[in-house]
Scaffold this motif. Sequence first.
Motif, PDB file in Angstrom:
ATOM      1  N   LEU A 228       0.852  -1.211   0.173  1.00 27.45           N
ATOM      2  CA  LEU A 228       0.153  -0.116  -0.132  1.00 27.45           C
ATOM      3  C   LEU A 228       0.808   1.336   0.131  1.00 27.45           C
ATOM      4  N   ARG A 229       0.589   2.235  -0.924  1.00 26.49           N
ATOM      5  CA  ARG A 229       1.284   3.277  -0.952  1.00 26.49           C
ATOM      6  C   ARG A 229       0.569   4.649  -0.724  1.00 26.49           C
ATOM      7  N   PHE A 230       1.226   5.342   0.234  1.00 28.74           N
ATOM      8  CA  PHE A 230       0.315   6.618   0.753  1.00 28.74           C
ATOM      9  C   PHE A 230       0.756   7.817   0.152  1.00 28.74           C
ATOM     10  N   THR A 231      -0.277   8.916   0.005  1.00 24.09           N
ATOM     11  CA  THR A 231       0.227  10.113  -0.066  1.00 24.09           C
ATOM     12  C   THR A 231       0.481  10.740   1.406  1.00 24.09           C
ATOM     13  N   PRO A 232       1.129  12.031   1.499  1.00 23.44           N
ATOM     14  CA  PRO A 232       1.408  12.810   2.638  1.00 23.44           C
ATOM     15  C   PRO A 232       0.100  13.115   3.239  1.00 23.44           C
ATOM     16  N   GLY A 233       0.137  12.566   4.591  1.00 28.57           N
ATOM     17  CA  GLY A 233      -1.170  12.815   5.536  1.00 28.57           C
ATOM     18  C   GLY A 233      -0.507  13.314   6.799  1.00 28.57           C
ATOM     19  N   PRO A 234      -1.643  13.294   7.887  1.00 26.71           N
ATOM     20  CA  PRO A 234      -1.155  13.475   9.253  1.00 26.71           C
ATOM     21  C   PRO A 234      -0.397  12.631   9.728  1.00 26.71           C
ATOM     22  N   CYS A 235       0.496  13.100  10.989  1.00 27.98           N
ATOM     23  CA  CYS A 235       1.495  12.426  11.394  1.00 27.98           C
ATOM     24  C   CYS A 235       0.762  11.056  11.865  1.00 27.98           C
ATOM     25  N   ALA A 236       1.587   9.911  11.765  1.00 24.48           N
ATOM     26  CA  ALA A 236       1.027   8.385  12.133  1.00 24.48           C
ATOM     27  C   ALA A 236       1.559   8.334  13.495  1.00 24.48           C
ATOM     28  N   ASP A 237       0.775   8.063  14.338  1.00 21.43           N
ATOM     29  CA  ASP A 237       1.072   7.361  15.658  1.00 21.43           C
ATOM     30  C   ASP A 237       0.843   6.021  16.235  1.00 21.43           C
ATOM     31  N   HIS A 238       0.072   5.310  15.355  1.00 17.52           N
ATOM     32  CA  HIS A 238      -0.020   3.844  15.501  1.00 17.52           C
ATOM     33  C   HIS A 238      -0.381   2.935  14.233  1.00 17.52           C
TER      34      HIS A 238
END
Length: 310
Positions: A228-238
């Motif tokens: 899975l490839r993601f575009t920039p988003g919010p900071c991940a914490d989990h």
Amino acid sequence: MAKPIIGGELAQVLRTGPFSAALHLAIEASGLRLDEIQTRLAEQGIMISQTTLAYWRRGRSRPERPASLLAVGSLEGILGLPADALTAQLGPRRPRGRWLDHQPGTMEMTEVWSDASGLEGLLEDIDTPVHNILQRVSMHDLFVLGPDRTVTTLTTRAVVRATADKVSRSVVVYHNDDGDGGLPTIHPVRNCRIGRARTDAAGKFLVAELIFDRVLGLGDTAVIEYELRFTPGPCADHYHRAFPAETGDYLLQVQFAPEALPARCFRYSRRRENAPDQGLREVWVGTTHGVHVVDRDIAPGLVGLRWEWD
């Protein structure tokens, strides 16, 4: 009318059940699509929707009303089965309610998340039953974050074993529980290709078919890998993996960028997304900026890692 096809795993399941597995294998053996089955039922004056047929096939519900039981009798002829071959799987009428046709050690995917309103329609659209026909031997997730603390890729390798004959595909479900950043795109890496892929209007769920590089026979295994490839988003914490069925081994690795390391990391498990944490313990980031957990004999539910940035 289809010629009688009784043998191998289908013959065994017709003796032992459950109804959903017997219906699924009989449909696979017949080579008929659900729309073709619906048309043949309609020609006999029996009106059953494709959705209902899909529910029966996946174990989401089962026929109990007189009209439904009449349809099952007709299905036996359409699918080339002996009289009462499917009807005998139903037994006495059971109490009403959802999720009653589960195999032991399974959970409906729609039960795992606190808000799965967009998922049910996607699963019905894809219509790939998995609980009765694939055993999850092991899974390995590699969750990679960039220097901006956002996720870049999730690479998954899964080993599955067919518990029926002629198994050609599985299904992937990804849940965007942050509510921002959008859904990723899915790409094959090894031993599979992507079939149908669907997303819900709210942007919470991605559901996709993984089509194996060969058709599995009873007891055969497949090793599949996708990304899975993601575009920039919010900071991940989990990150956590949802398990709708019992799984043998699970390895979760989270890889951080050297310039963006968390202050603390914790392993946790939950029965459902909004349930309390269980098995909470702190885990340490290594000198190569990664952290991992290994679990065995996973029960249906969630297993994950979460971290604190400051």
